[in-house]
Each structure stands twice: as structure tokens, then as C-alpha cells.
Enzyme design. Structure first.
Site, PDB file in Angstrom:
ATOM      1  N   GLY A  20      54.519  15.848  52.769  1.00  0.00           N
ATOM      2  CA  GLY A  20      54.147  17.176  52.277  1.00  0.00           C
ATOM      3  C   GLY A  20      53.608  18.033  53.410  1.00  0.00           C
ATOM      4  O   GLY A  20      52.801  18.934  53.188  1.00  0.00           O
ATOM      5  N   ALA A  70      44.767  12.670  36.035  1.00  0.00           N
ATOM      6  CA  ALA A  70      44.955  11.208  35.955  1.00  0.00           C
ATOM      7  C   ALA A  70      45.613  10.693  37.234  1.00  0.00           C
ATOM      8  O   ALA A  70      45.243   9.636  37.766  1.00  0.00           O
ATOM      9  CB  ALA A  70      45.811  10.862  34.735  1.00  0.00           C
ATOM     10  N   TYR A  88      47.850  15.595  35.898  1.00  0.00           N
ATOM     11  CA  TYR A  88      47.545  15.737  37.321  1.00  0.00           C
ATOM     12  C   TYR A  88      46.209  15.047  37.644  1.00  0.00           C
ATOM     13  O   TYR A  88      46.103  14.290  38.624  1.00  0.00           O
ATOM     14  CB  TYR A  88      47.489  17.221  37.677  1.00  0.00           C
ATOM     15  CG  TYR A  88      47.059  17.493  39.095  1.00  0.00           C
ATOM     16  CD1 TYR A  88      47.929  17.271  40.161  1.00  0.00           C
ATOM     17  CD2 TYR A  88      45.780  17.975  39.385  1.00  0.00           C
ATOM     18  CE1 TYR A  88      47.528  17.521  41.469  1.00  0.00           C
ATOM     19  CE2 TYR A  88      45.373  18.224  40.680  1.00  0.00           C
ATOM     20  CZ  TYR A  88      46.251  17.999  41.718  1.00  0.00           C
ATOM     21  OH  TYR A  88      45.852  18.242  43.012  1.00  0.00           O
ATOM     22  N   SER A 135      42.002  14.846  45.029  1.00  0.00           N
ATOM     23  CA  SER A 135      41.552  16.162  44.557  1.00  0.00           C
ATOM     24  C   SER A 135      40.200  15.993  43.884  1.00  0.00           C
ATOM     25  O   SER A 135      39.849  14.885  43.459  1.00  0.00           O
ATOM     26  CB  SER A 135      42.557  16.719  43.533  1.00  0.00           C
ATOM     27  OG  SER A 135      42.101  17.951  43.001  1.00  0.00           O
ATOM     28  N   SER A 181      55.210  20.169  55.297  1.00  0.00           N
ATOM     29  CA  SER A 181      55.992  21.373  55.625  1.00  0.00           C
ATOM     30  C   SER A 181      55.253  22.659  55.303  1.00  0.00           C
ATOM     31  O   SER A 181      55.592  23.721  55.815  1.00  0.00           O
ATOM     32  CB  SER A 181      57.326  21.354  54.859  1.00  0.00           C
ATOM     33  OG  SER A 181      57.100  21.327  53.462  1.00  0.00           O
TER      34      SER A 181
END
Ligand code: NAP
Length: 262
Positions: free
Chosen positions: A17, A163, A161, A147, A19
Site C-alpha cells: 500500500g 474488527a 473494518y 488503526s 503507492s
């Protein structure tokens, strides 16, 4: 001459991730520190753009690798490409993630699968694919991007998300124990709301309401997650493993909105 503190030059780093958004912020911090930086994502166009920008930021080598982290074969090919190019890997930042919203009432099995496939399985497949290389490094580092949402807080529409982000931490703790004998540490950064391309897609109203909920009075910048990830990747952090580092401008601290009146 003694080695300077927190020297990341010549360190070989792979950021999934990488980019755009937080992943690119992480990549830019490592590049500025003189590391060799490879970024991986699905869009070859975005990767090309990221690599061009990274080349201007540091003295190390840069590489873009197409990957879908939800596919274990693709993750193995990603690591293979890095090993072919550089012959080694010291740091994996497993950062790729998605955050589509769906209420519990409307969430479909596909919605749930998509989020768990990328955020949970994708992190695990990425680590598995890099295990031999990180072991050979002798000072392997894994930094997961979790997060505050899930592990610490909740937000309507992000039950799946949340979880997934909490599941990353469950994975982290056992992986840290299993991999400690190989000299590999496994830690996680927990960003608050960070100004990434993905977050901007949620709209101005969301961004405004979020920044008012942060004691620091602003959203985070992608490179601020990069500084935390870079610390966890240093030789000096060898004795830190299985830990969470929240980077959120104090967002999870206020007891009520009154605590934020400025
Ligand atoms: P973003 O701007 O949307 O960037 C996501 C990155 O992940 C892109 O490079 C994307 O590239 C890549 N990606 C998505 N699905 C992928 C897949 N299946 N395989 C490989 N790469 C994939 O998102 P972001 O805000 O930077 O978020 C990055 C991470 O930080 C995520 O794990 C997210 O959960 C976490 N996070 C973000 C925030 C925030 O406020 N922004 C807060 C807490 C945690 P392609 O689409 O080309 O694949």
C-alpha cells in the site's frame, strides 16, 4: 567512528500500500533516511508515480511491485521481485488496507469478506511471504498499520473494518512470540485520522468533524505515521516487540466534547 543513532541507510524496506496515502508517507520517511524502498500495490500507474517521487527524496534504490495482498501467490511473487532486485529484505511494513463503509443492517457477506481478505489475511500473507527473507536479514522488522478504529474506538459503518484492525493486533502478538527467536520484531502503528487520499474520499464534512475531535486540532500527516514506523524498524528498537504505537494527536483521550473546548 561509531554508528549514528537510528541509522536506516542501506536498510531494505518493503511497504505494501506504498503507492499513496499513509504507505507513501512511510516510504518517503524511509527514502529520506537513505533506505532502499520498495512500494507495492495493485495499480501499476500509481506505483510508477510513487517511484518517480521517491527517487527524488533519497539516496537509496527504489522499486515498484504490483501485488494484490489478498492473494498469497501474489504476495510470494512480490517478495520474489524484491529479492531478485536487491537480494535481501530487512523491513516489511504491512500497510495495505481498505475502509469501505457498511452499516450492520446492510453489510453483505461480500462486504465482510473484502475487508477481512485485504486487511487481515493480506497482512498475514504479506508476513508469511517475507519470512525467509526477514529471517536471513538477522534483524527483521514487521510494522503493521492497524488503526485506533477497532482496537480503541468505534465508528458507525466500520464494524467490519474495526474488527479487521483489532484482528491484526491479535495476529501481531502471536507472530511476535513465534518470530522472536529469529530476531524478527512485529509491532503495529495505530493511526488516528490521517490526511490520505483514501480519507479524502470520505468528504469534506467528515474531515472537518474529525479534525475538531482531535486535541492537536488537525488531522495527521502520512509522514507522521512514517516516523513511528521508522523508529520501530531501527536496530535500536530490537527489544520492542508485540507492541502498539498510537499516533493520533491525542484523539482517543478526551472524556467528552467539553474536554476539547479551546
Ligand atoms: P489509501 O490512501 O486508500 O491507500 C491505500 C493503499 O493500499 C494504496 O496504495 C492501495 O493501492 C493499497 N491497496 C489497497 N488494497 C490493496 C490490495 N488488495 N493489495 C495491495 N495493495 C492494496 O489508504 P490510507 O488511508 O493510506 O490507509 C493505509 C492504511 O492505513 C490502511 O491499512 C488503513 O486501514 C490504515 N489507516 C488509515 C487511516 C486514515 O485516517 N487514513 C487511519 C487509521 C488506519 P491500490 O488501490 O492500487 O492497490
Amino acid at each position: 567512528m561509531s554508528t549514528p543513532l537510528f541509522d536506516l541507510s542501506s536498510t531494505k524496506v518493503l511497504i505494501t500500500g506504498g503507492s499513496r496515502g499513509i504507505g507513501f508517507g512511510i516510504a518517503s520517511v524511509f527514502a529520506a533516511a537513505g533506505a532502499d524502498v520498495s512500494v507495492a500495490a495493485r495499480s501499476a500507474t500509481d506505483l510508477d508515480r510513487a517511484v518517480t517521487r521517491l527517487e527524488d527524496m533519497g539516496s537509496g534504490r527504489t522499486l515498484g511491485v504490483v501485488v494484490d495482498v489478498a492473494d498469497p501467490e501474489s504476495c510470494r511473487a512480490m517478495t520474489g521481485a524484491v529479492m531478485d532486485a536487491w537480494g535481501g529484505l530487512d523491513v516489511l511494513c504491512a500497510n495495505a488496507g481498505i475502509f469501505p463503509q457498511a452499516s450492520l443492517e446492510t453489510m453483505s457477506p461480500k462486504d465482510l469478506d473484502d475487508v477481512l481478505d485485504v486487511n487481515v489475511k493480506g497482512s498475514i500473507y504479506s508476513v508469511q511471504a517475507c519470512l525467509d527473507a526477514l529471517t536471513a536479514s538477522g534483524r527483521g522488522r514487521v510494522v503493521l498499520t492497524s488503526s485506533i478504529t477497532g482496537p480503541t474506538t468505534g465508528y458507525p459503518g466500520w464494524a467490519h473494518y474495526g474488527a479487521s484492525k483489532a484482528a491484526q493486533l491479535g495476529f501481531m502478538r502471536t507472530a511476535a512470540v513465534e518470530l522472536a527467536p529469529r530476531g524478527i520484531t512485529v509491532n503495529a502503528v495505530l493511526p488516528g485520522n490521517v490526511e490520505s487520499e483514501g480519507l479524502q474520499d470520505l468528504g469534506e464534512d467528515y474531515l472537518r468533524s474529525m479534525s475538531t475531535a482531535v486535541p492537536a486540532g488537525r488531522l495527521g500527516r502520512p509522514e507522521e505515521i512514517g516516523y513511528a514506523a521508522a523508529f520501530l524498524a531501527t536496530r535500536e528498537a530490537a527489544y520492542v516487540t508485540g507492541q502498539m504505537l498510537t499516533v493520533d494527536g491525542g484523539q482517543v483521550l478526551p472524556e467528552s466534547l467539553d474536554a476539547l473546548s479551546r
